[in-house]
Design a protein around this motif. Structure first.
Motif, PDB file in Angstrom:
ATOM      1  N   ASP A 314       0.809  -1.217   0.000  1.00  7.32           N
ATOM      2  CA  ASP A 314       0.000   0.000   0.000  1.00  7.32           C
ATOM      3  C   ASP A 314       0.842   1.265   0.000  1.00  7.32           C
ATOM      4  O   ASP A 314       0.278   2.364  -0.012  1.00  7.32           O
ATOM      5  N   ILE A 315       2.170   1.140   0.066  1.00  2.00           N
ATOM      6  CA  ILE A 315       3.014   2.331   0.126  1.00  2.00           C
ATOM      7  C   ILE A 315       4.006   2.338  -1.032  1.00  2.00           C
ATOM      8  O   ILE A 315       4.373   1.301  -1.566  1.00  2.00           O
ATOM      9  N   LYS A 316       4.411   3.526  -1.405  1.00  2.81           N
ATOM     10  CA  LYS A 316       5.411   3.681  -2.465  1.00  2.81           C
ATOM     11  C   LYS A 316       6.805   3.379  -1.919  1.00  2.81           C
ATOM     12  O   LYS A 316       7.580   2.650  -2.526  1.00  2.81           O
ATOM     13  N   ALA A 317       7.115   4.000  -0.779  1.00  2.00           N
ATOM     14  CA  ALA A 317       8.456   3.855  -0.207  1.00  2.00           C
ATOM     15  C   ALA A 317       8.437   4.291   1.238  1.00  2.00           C
ATOM     16  O   ALA A 317       7.466   4.878   1.726  1.00  2.00           O
ATOM     17  N   VAL A 318       9.524   4.002   1.936  1.00  2.00           N
ATOM     18  CA  VAL A 318       9.774   4.594   3.243  1.00  2.00           C
ATOM     19  C   VAL A 318      11.157   5.240   3.183  1.00  2.00           C
ATOM     20  O   VAL A 318      12.026   4.818   2.429  1.00  2.00           O
ATOM     21  N   GLN A 319      11.305   6.286   3.979  1.00  2.88           N
ATOM     22  CA  GLN A 319      12.598   6.962   4.074  1.00  2.88           C
ATOM     23  C   GLN A 319      13.077   6.809   5.507  1.00  2.88           C
ATOM     24  O   GLN A 319      12.393   7.226   6.447  1.00  2.88           O
ATOM     25  N   PHE A 328      13.510   3.282   0.749  1.00  2.08           N
ATOM     26  CA  PHE A 328      13.394   1.832   0.610  1.00  2.08           C
ATOM     27  C   PHE A 328      12.053   1.543  -0.050  1.00  2.08           C
ATOM     28  O   PHE A 328      11.041   2.146   0.319  1.00  2.08           O
ATOM     29  N   ALA A 329      12.046   0.634  -1.018  1.00  2.00           N
ATOM     30  CA  ALA A 329      10.812   0.312  -1.721  1.00  2.00           C
ATOM     31  C   ALA A 329       9.797  -0.281  -0.761  1.00  2.00           C
ATOM     32  O   ALA A 329      10.142  -1.066   0.129  1.00  2.00           O
ATOM     33  N   GLY A 330       8.524   0.089  -0.953  1.00  8.26           N
ATOM     34  CA  GLY A 330       7.480  -0.366  -0.060  1.00  8.26           C
ATOM     35  C   GLY A 330       7.299  -1.865  -0.047  1.00  8.26           C
ATOM     36  O   GLY A 330       6.868  -2.442   0.948  1.00  8.26           O
ATOM     37  N   ILE A 357       5.741   6.924   2.816  1.00 10.05           N
ATOM     38  CA  ILE A 357       5.336   7.790   1.709  1.00 10.05           C
ATOM     39  C   ILE A 357       4.298   7.082   0.856  1.00 10.05           C
ATOM     40  O   ILE A 357       4.586   6.082   0.193  1.00 10.05           O
ATOM     41  N   GLY A 358       3.088   7.623   0.947  1.00 15.31           N
ATOM     42  CA  GLY A 358       1.949   7.379   0.096  1.00 15.31           C
ATOM     43  C   GLY A 358       1.703   6.052  -0.576  1.00 15.31           C
ATOM     44  O   GLY A 358       2.455   5.124  -0.485  1.00 15.31           O
TER      45      GLY A 358
END
Length: 461
Positions: A314-319, A328-330, A357-358
């Motif tokens: 459900d997420i694009k990435a995390v920082q 980092f890829a979701g 992130i989104g």
């Protein structure tokens, strides 16, 4: 007055007083959480030194350190393997050893409680929720290194926390834990609380020293580390609030062992010992600041704090690590929160923030990288050309890519700028500012190709 007399006095004061006011609702403890630095936050009255002494073995760690002697304190800390929690992860004991052995008739000890990342909450939680655990760790560090004056530096905007910390220092003096001949040990020390104007580089230790000298808080090139030559040119120990809270926890243990890890935690012989405070923020249903064992994966932490409805897809990435941390890829969040693992993944421990992130279908990596670089451009103090010009040029080129105005060779030039920033910047902000861009280019190359080669945004069309 020895420590037992101080403890007896504290217990007597608590008995005479009415039941202490509740510190607030008990903190939520998430699955996987192991509290060491945050062990008392939300569980005790932060305004009562007597409660800290009587109920939390407060200042018994300092008394234990006095019994060990300076060499014994450093040797004991070295055995625990404690690393600084300020981001770099350098051995705490080796830093103390450098300051202890440095030549100088005057030495200082500084608690860096500046949350330079606006999303971070670690220092604020500790100063407002358990000030004495930090102050006890600072006092142990001062004793071990021979420092007779300490500073607690924190964001000027933290008005309530500053008041709490200032009151805690006054209570220490009243209980004979500051001043001359503390606990009849021959050791004398005092502590001053200092407000630091918030800025992105204010938490960098050389910038912090500049602020303490009433200069503009800008980082400077170090011929010697502050432990050897720091405040007013004297040996200066600088540790984060989280590090010092760990120090007091360690010395409060009768065996002086690292709390927070037990037999069986280090199952593969590689996972680091100890804990790290992480703030989960961004596009999440449940923002949280939690303390987990080093070695916990990013994905496991998100699942623990966000509940069973959380899905990596459900997420694009995390920082991770703050504004300069890598993405980092979701769909792949198996990186462990440990210094070596985070570094191997191309990021930094930094402030310990984990920003989500989104939705992957509504966020474009170009916009994600562009937004981050514009923030870093504005955060750069401008002192060194590599960071000042690098962030400015990278932000401009990302703006061109987002607007379908990219020129041939832009990506190659961006790589050259990133390399120059890594080697030519004075402080960590400039050296790590390329990480978000480099990671987004690696993980989401298709988003950049769509903008550059096809002239369209994969999200907006």
């Amino acid at each position: 007055m020895n420590y037992e007399q101080v403890r007896t006095k504290a217990e007597s004061a608590l008995r005479r007083a009415q039941a202490p006011a509740a510190a607030g609702p008990a903190p939520r403890v998430y699955p996987l959480e192991r509290r060491v630095a945050l062990r008392n936050c939300g569980r005790i009255d932060p305004g009562s030194i007597d409660e800290y002494i009587a109920r939390c073995a407060g200042y018994s760690g300092f008394a234990h350190a006095l019994g060990l002697g300076r060499e014994g304190v450093v040797a004991g800390l070295l055995k625990t393997g404690l690393r600084g929690r300020g981001g770099a992860g350098y051995s705490t004991a080796l830093k103390w050893l450098s300051c202890r052995d440095a030549q100088g008739d005057v030495k200082y000890a500084v608690c860096n409680a500046v949350d330079a990342d606006p999303r971070a909450r670690t220092a604020r939680l500790l100063l407002g929720g358990d000030p004495h655990s930090v102050l006890e760790g600072l006092l142990i560090g001062a004793y071990a290194t021979g420092a007779n004056h300490c500073f607690v530096c924190t964001n000027a905007a933290y008005r309530e926390e500053i008041a709490t910390m200032s009151e805690a220092v006054l209570q220490m003096r009243e209980r004979g834990l500051l001043g001359d001949d503390i606990l009849e040990s021959g050791f004398s020390c005092d502590i001053t609380v200092r407000e630091i104007a918030s800025s992105p580089v204010a938490g960098e230790e050389t910038a912090l020293i500049q602020a303490l000298e009433n200069r503009q808080p800008l980082p400077y090139l170090r011929l010697d580390y502050p432990a050897v030559r720091g405040l007013h040119g004297k040996p200066t120990l600088v540790n984060s609030a989280e590090t010092l809270a760990n120090v007091s926890a360690i010395f409060q243990q009768p065996s002086g062992q690292r709390p927070g890890s037990v037999d069986g935690d280090n199952t593969d012989g590689r996972v680091e010992m100890g804990t790290k405070v992480v703030t989960v923020c961004g596009d999440v249903a449940r923002p949280a600041t939690v303390e987990v064992l080093l070695g916990t994966t990013i994905g496991a932490l998100l699942e623990a704090t966000q509940g069973p409805s959380f899905s990596r897809l459900d997420i694009k990435a995390v920082q991770f690590g703050g504004p300069t941390g890598a993405f980092f890829a979701g769909a792949s969040l198996d990186t462990a929160i440990a210094y070596e693992d985070i570094a191997a993944a191309g990021s930094v421990m930094g402030s310990g923030t984990l920003r989500v992130i989104g939705d992957g279908g509504s966020v474009c990596a170009v916009e994600m990288a562009r937004e981050t670089m514009f923030l870093l451009r504005d955060q750069s103090c401008g002192k060194c050309a590599a960071c000042r010009e690098g962030t400015y040029q990278l932000a401009g080129m990302l703006d061109d890519i987002a607007g379908f105005r990219a020129k041939p060779g832009d990506l190659e030039l961006m790589m050259e700028l990133c390399a120059a920033m890594k080697t030519g910047s004075i402080c960590g902000l400039g050296r790590t500012a390329p990480l978000p861009l480099l990671s987004s280019l690696k993980l989401f190359a298709d988003d950049f190709s769509a903008h550059i080669d096809a002239g369209r945004c994969p999200v907006k069309g």
